[in-house]
Scaffold this motif. Structure first.
Motif, mmCIF file in Angstrom:
data_model
loop_
_atom_site.group_PDB
_atom_site.id
_atom_site.type_symbol
_atom_site.label_atom_id
_atom_site.label_comp_id
_atom_site.label_asym_id
_atom_site.label_seq_id
_atom_site.Cartn_x
_atom_site.Cartn_y
_atom_site.Cartn_z
ATOM 1 N N UNK A 1 25.394 -4.934 1.236
ATOM 2 C CA UNK A 1 25.174 -4.644 2.652
ATOM 3 C C UNK A 1 23.846 -3.906 2.844
ATOM 4 N N UNK A 2 23.282 -3.962 4.067
ATOM 5 C CA UNK A 2 22.051 -3.195 4.341
ATOM 6 C C UNK A 2 22.208 -1.707 4.054
ATOM 7 N N UNK A 3 23.402 -1.157 4.299
ATOM 8 C CA UNK A 3 23.633 0.265 4.039
ATOM 9 C C UNK A 3 23.485 0.572 2.553
ATOM 10 N N UNK A 4 23.965 -0.324 1.680
ATOM 11 C CA UNK A 4 23.854 -0.108 0.245
ATOM 12 C C UNK A 4 22.399 -0.164 -0.210
ATOM 13 N N UNK A 5 21.623 -1.062 0.406
ATOM 14 C CA UNK A 5 20.194 -1.141 0.065
ATOM 15 C C UNK A 5 19.497 0.162 0.447
ATOM 16 N N UNK B 1 20.818 3.129 0.786
ATOM 17 C CA UNK B 1 21.284 4.194 -0.109
ATOM 18 C C UNK B 1 20.550 4.136 -1.441
ATOM 19 N N UNK B 2 20.372 2.937 -1.977
ATOM 20 C CA UNK B 2 19.676 2.781 -3.261
ATOM 21 C C UNK B 2 18.227 3.224 -3.156
ATOM 22 N N UNK B 3 17.567 2.882 -2.027
ATOM 23 C CA UNK B 3 16.159 3.262 -1.837
ATOM 24 C C UNK B 3 16.015 4.776 -1.786
ATOM 25 N N UNK B 4 16.897 5.445 -1.047
ATOM 26 C CA UNK B 4 16.761 6.895 -0.879
ATOM 27 C C UNK B 4 17.321 7.688 -2.057
ATOM 28 N N UNK B 5 17.945 7.009 -3.003
ATOM 29 C CA UNK B 5 18.346 7.674 -4.238
ATOM 30 C C UNK B 5 17.211 7.713 -5.255
ATOM 31 N N UNK C 1 10.427 6.093 1.781
ATOM 32 C CA UNK C 1 11.163 7.133 2.496
ATOM 33 C C UNK C 1 10.455 7.512 3.793
ATOM 34 N N UNK C 2 9.150 7.717 3.711
ATOM 35 C CA UNK C 2 8.391 8.172 4.873
ATOM 36 C C UNK C 2 8.212 7.080 5.925
ATOM 37 N N UNK C 3 8.131 5.834 5.490
ATOM 38 C CA UNK C 3 7.848 4.728 6.417
ATOM 39 C C UNK C 3 9.079 3.875 6.706
ATOM 40 N N UNK C 4 10.242 4.355 6.347
ATOM 41 C CA UNK C 4 11.455 3.551 6.465
ATOM 42 C C UNK C 4 11.708 3.070 7.892
ATOM 43 N N UNK C 5 11.323 3.853 8.886
ATOM 44 C CA UNK C 5 11.641 3.506 10.271
ATOM 45 C C UNK C 5 10.981 2.214 10.732
ATOM 46 N N UNK C 6 9.890 1.786 10.082
ATOM 47 C CA UNK C 6 9.288 0.515 10.499
ATOM 48 C C UNK C 6 9.217 -0.534 9.383
ATOM 49 N N UNK C 7 9.599 -0.177 8.161
ATOM 50 C CA UNK C 7 9.590 -1.170 7.076
ATOM 51 C C UNK C 7 10.995 -1.593 6.650
ATOM 52 N N UNK C 8 12.017 -0.919 7.197
ATOM 53 C CA UNK C 8 13.381 -1.131 6.699
ATOM 54 C C UNK C 8 13.852 -2.577 6.832
ATOM 55 N N UNK C 9 13.510 -3.256 7.936
ATOM 56 C CA UNK C 9 13.987 -4.623 8.123
ATOM 57 C C UNK C 9 13.415 -5.558 7.060
#
Length: 299
Positions: free
Chosen positions: A247-251, A253-257, A275-283
Motif C-alpha cells: 500500500x502507499x502507506x507502507x511505501x 513508512x519505509x521511506x521515513x524509516x 523526507x524534506x520534499x515528500x509533499x510534492x514528490x510522494x505521488x
C-alpha cells in the motif's frame, strides 16, 4: 578546477603538471615535515569532489638537478577525476533550493514510471548542485567580509551605542555555523569513504558475511523440536499474508524509516531529500515503487 566544477554537470578529469606536492610520500629529499600549501590544495580537491587517478610509471616526475644530499625528487605530474555529485543535505534548509527542485519536479516527463522517476531525480540533483555552488560563493564572500563587519560593529557600539552592524554580522555567522555543522555531520556519515562502503572487494565480502549471518537454517517449533524443511517454515496464513499487495502507506513508512544522512545509493541522493520534499514528490515515489513491486516497471 573551480571553473570545471561550476560549469560541467558530468564527470571530468584534470591532468598535467600541478607544481604542488599533495603528500609527503610524493617527495624525496629536501626539508621534512609539513609541506607548504599541501593542506590548502587537498582542501580544494575535497571541495571540488576530486580524487587521485591511479597511474603506472616512475614514482617521481621532477628533480632539482642537484647532486648528492641536495637532490630533491617530487611527483608533480598527476591526474584527478571528479566524483559524481552527491547531494548535500544543508541545501535543503533553504526555501529557494526547495522551490527550484519543486519547479523542476513538476515539469512533465514522458516514459514509464521508472524513467520519469530517474529523469526527475536527475533534475533535482542538478538543481541542488547549482544551489550549492551559489551558496558557497555567497558564504565565501560573507566570510571574507566578516572581520571588517565585526570591527565596524564594535566601533559603532563604542562610539555611537548602535548595535545594528554587530548584530547583523553575528546573526550571519550563526547561520553559517549551523550550515557548516550539518555539512560536516553529513561528511562524518559518508561510510562509502571512511569505512570502505564502496563497490570494493571488502564491501562485497562484508555484504556476503551479513547474508550468511541472516540465513535461517531452521525454526524451533512449539514442542521444542527443530524444523529444517524450508517449505514448512511458514503457515498457509503467513504465506497468504505475504501475497497481499503493498500500500502507499507502507511505501511512505519505509521511506521515513531510512536514516536521513545514511550513505546514499549510486545516485548520491540521501534519504533526507525524500523526507524534506515528500509533499510534492510522494505521488511519483509511491507510484514508481508500487509499479516495480507489481512487476509493471523495471527497477
Amino acid at each position: 578546477m573551480r571553473i570545471c566544477y561550476n560549469n560541467i554537470n558530468s564527470v571530468y578529469q584534470c591532468s598535467g603538471d600541478f607544481n604542488k606536492v599533495d603528500y609527503q610520500e610524493d617527495k624525496w629529499g629536501g626539508s621534512k615535515g609539513r609541506i607548504p600549501g599541501a593542506a590548502l590544495f587537498n582542501k580544494g580537491k575535497a571541495e571540488h569532489l576530486l580524487m587521485d587517478i591511479p597511474y603506472k610509471g616512475p614514482r617521481f616526475t621532477w628533480c632539482n638537478k642537484r647532486e648528492y644530499h641536495s637532490v630533491v625528487l617530487e611527483r608533480l605530474d598527476k591526474g584527478y577525476g571528479s566524483r559524481p555529485y552527491r547531494m548535500e543535505a544543508w541545501n535543503l534548509d533553504y526555501e529557494e533550493c526547495i522551490r527550484l527542485v519543486h519547479n523542476e519536479w513538476t515539469e512533465p516527463v514522458l516514459g514509464s514510471a521508472t524513467v520519469r522517476m530517474i529523469c526527475k531525480l536527475s533534475r533535482a540533483r542538478n538543481c541542488m548542485r547549482l544551489c550549492s555552488i551559489s551558496k558557497r560563493k555567497e558564504w565565501n564572500k560573507k566570510w571574507s567580509d566578516f572581520d571588517d563587519n565585526l570591527v565596524e560593529g564594535l566601533h559603532e557600539i563604542e562610539t555611537k551605542g548602535v548595535t545594528r552592524t554587530f548584530t547583523t554580522a553575528y546573526a550571519s555567522q550563526v547561520e553559517y555555523a549551523k550550515v557548516s555543522a550539518k555539512y560536516w555531520k553529513q561528511r562524518a556519515k559518508m561510510k562509502w569513504n571512511t569505512e570502505g562502503d564502496t563497490c570494493s572487494k571488502y564491501f562485497f565480502n562484508w555484504v556476503k558475511g551479513r547474508a550468511d549471518r541472516n540465513y535461517i537454517a531452521g525454526i524451533k517449533i512449539d514442542n521444542g523440536e527443530w524444523n529444517f524443511d524450508s517449505e514448512e517454515f511458514l503457515s498457509p496464513n503467513d504465506r497468504d499474508a505475504l501475497g497481499i499487495r503493498f500500500t502507499p502507506k507502507e511505501v511512505r513508512t519505509a521511506v521515513f524509516q531510512l536514516g536521513p544522512l545514511k550513505s546514499p545509493g549510486p545516485d548520491g541522493i540521501p534519504a533526507i531529500f525524500f523526507h524534506k520534499c515528500w509533499h510534492f514528490i510522494k505521488h511519483d515515489v509511491v507510484g514508481t515503487v508500487l509499479a516495480i513491486l507489481k512487476g509493471n516497471s523495471s527497477p
